[in-house]
Scaffold this motif. Structure first.
Motif: not given
Length: 207
Positions: A45-46, A53-54, A64-67, A69-74
């Motif tokens: 989902l992320t 993500l939206p 919150a979204i990394g470079a 295109g996924a969730l920036d988990r850290a």
């Protein structure tokens, strides 16, 4: 003695970070159970293009979204573990989506046992009525910290921050129908415990 079942046996599997829950989950799958991993669903989902993500970007901003295109988990881990309101807001986005996908996968399962791998099974308060058995994988907290540090490179403080957000060992054990105490066990010994429990709960699968 086991009773004939018209429906699959539904096992809720949980355990704190570093407990060995994922190893037990793989062992149950190797025995023929259908494994539904809620963490894996959350990752889908992320992932880039993920359905969550939206809403996450709208609530937490573009950071919150990394470079990739996924969730920036850290970044999200820092937000969620630093502020309970942020954690609840993230859960309010993800949990309904995870629940819907979990139900979809369970409905199409074709096996005598379905294992729901749910890290926050006890914390959520929603799973007891959804499963027939709760299996908890447990170990000492010091062992959890050492295992996670070794595999992830996190500091002890970072692991402790996660532990502080999870149910206590006592609460998990109190919710369990069975506990596998994964302390000082070899992989073979752990797998033997999994096989023995599976055969006890589903005798037709034990031979």
């Amino acid at each position: 003695m086991g009773l004939a079942r018209s429906q699959p046996l539904r096992i809720g599997l949980t355990g704190g970070i570093g407990s060995g829950k994922s190893t037990v989950a793989r062992g149950l799958a190797d025995l023929g159970a259908t494994l539904i991993d809620t963490d894996a669903i959350a990752r889908e989902l992320t992932a880039p293009g993920g359905a969550a993500l939206p809403a996450i970007a709208q609530r937490f901003g573009s950071r919150a979204i990394g470079a990739d295109g996924a969730l920036d988990r850290a970044h999200m881990r820092e937000l969620a573990f630093g502020d309970a309101a942020n954690r609840l807001a993230l859960e309010a986005i993800l949990h309904p989506m995870i629940g819907a996908e979990t139900s979809r996968l369970a409905a199409k399962a074709n096996s005598a046992t379905i294992v729901f791998d749910v890290p926050l099974l006890v914390e959520s308060g929603r799973w007891r009525d959804r499963v027939d058995r709760v299996l908890v994988v447990d170990c000492l907290e010091a062992t959890q910290i050492e295992r996670v540090m070794r595999r992830s490179g996190w500091t002890a403080l970072a692991v402790q921050a996660v532990l502080d957000q999870q149910a206590t060992r006592q609460d998990r054990r109190a919710a369990a129908d069975a506990v596998i105490f994964n302390e000082g066990l070899s992989l073979a010994e752990l797998q033997q415990q999994v096989r023995a429990l599976y055969a006890h709960w589903l005798p037709s699968a034990g031979s």
